[in-house]
Write an enzyme that holds these catalytic residues in place. Structure first.
Site, PDB file in Angstrom:
ATOM      1  N   GLU A  54       0.826  -1.209   0.000  1.00  0.00           N
ATOM      2  CA  GLU A  54       0.000   0.000   0.000  1.00  0.00           C
ATOM      3  C   GLU A  54       0.861   1.260   0.000  1.00  0.00           C
ATOM      4  O   GLU A  54       0.579   2.210  -0.740  1.00  0.00           O
ATOM      5  CB  GLU A  54      -0.936   0.021   1.223  1.00  0.00           C
ATOM      6  CG  GLU A  54      -1.944  -1.112   1.247  1.00  0.00           C
ATOM      7  CD  GLU A  54      -1.463  -2.356   1.975  1.00  0.00           C
ATOM      8  OE1 GLU A  54      -2.314  -3.118   2.450  1.00  0.00           O
ATOM      9  OE2 GLU A  54      -0.225  -2.582   2.078  1.00  0.00           O
ATOM     10  N   CYS A  82      -2.343  -2.865   7.295  1.00  0.00           N
ATOM     11  CA  CYS A  82      -1.798  -2.852   8.652  1.00  0.00           C
ATOM     12  C   CYS A  82      -1.899  -1.429   9.214  1.00  0.00           C
ATOM     13  O   CYS A  82      -2.249  -0.491   8.483  1.00  0.00           O
ATOM     14  CB  CYS A  82      -0.343  -3.326   8.629  1.00  0.00           C
ATOM     15  SG  CYS A  82       0.813  -2.100   7.968  1.00  0.00           S
TER      16      CYS A  82
END
Length: 155
Positions: A54, A82
């Site tokens: 990401e 996360c």
């Protein structure tokens, strides 16, 4: 929601495992129905613990769009982001997040971030990493200068 973008992120994660170039994570950033950036996890090949899929995709999208503000963009992740990636998503102002596998699925494969969520909820004096505030009168100087500056770009 474009399921093909999510499937692309999953396929990239799969390919990343097969190639040995990093962990089983892929991400796609899209805007107005078009893919702007896509990336995989490159933590182990770059020796960079922040090189999650990401974050890598966000960095690429910012370069492509020549901006740090990804408002109006969506991110498609092969797995639930996360805490670090979620923070990066907030800072980039991405509007929507779509993910496939859950953090529970990741934990079963050895990618358990539950301890990070638990640590973030604790006061600093109870965290496993020593975090110490040092009272320094000069600490506020950069913020004062920023507030007075006429040559700044807010973010």
């Amino acid at each position: 929601m474009n399921k093909n973008f999510l499937l692309c992120a999953i396929q990239m994660a799969t390919d990343n495992v097969v190639s040995g170039n990093g962990g089983p994570f892929g991400a796609v950033v899209a805007k107005e129905g078009k893919i702007i950036a896509k990336a995989t996890n490159t933590v182990t090949i770059t020796n960079d613990p922040t090189a999650h899929a990401e974050v890598n995709a966000i960095r690429q999208a910012c370069k492509v769009l020549n901006t740090f503000d990804l408002s109006g963009c969506e991110i498609y992740a092969s797995c639930e982001p996360c805490p670090m990636c979620l923070s990066a998503i907030y800072w980039s102002r991405i509007t929507k997040v779509y993910y496939a596998a859950t953090r529970g699925n990741a934990a079963l494969a050895g990618f358990d971030d539950a301890h990070i969520y638990q640590e973030l909820a604790k006061p600093n004096d109870q965290k496993s990493i020593q975090i110490t505030h040092v009272d320094c009168p000069e600490a506020k100087n950069p913020f004062s200068l920023w507030e007075r500056s006429t040559n700044k770009t807010g973010y």
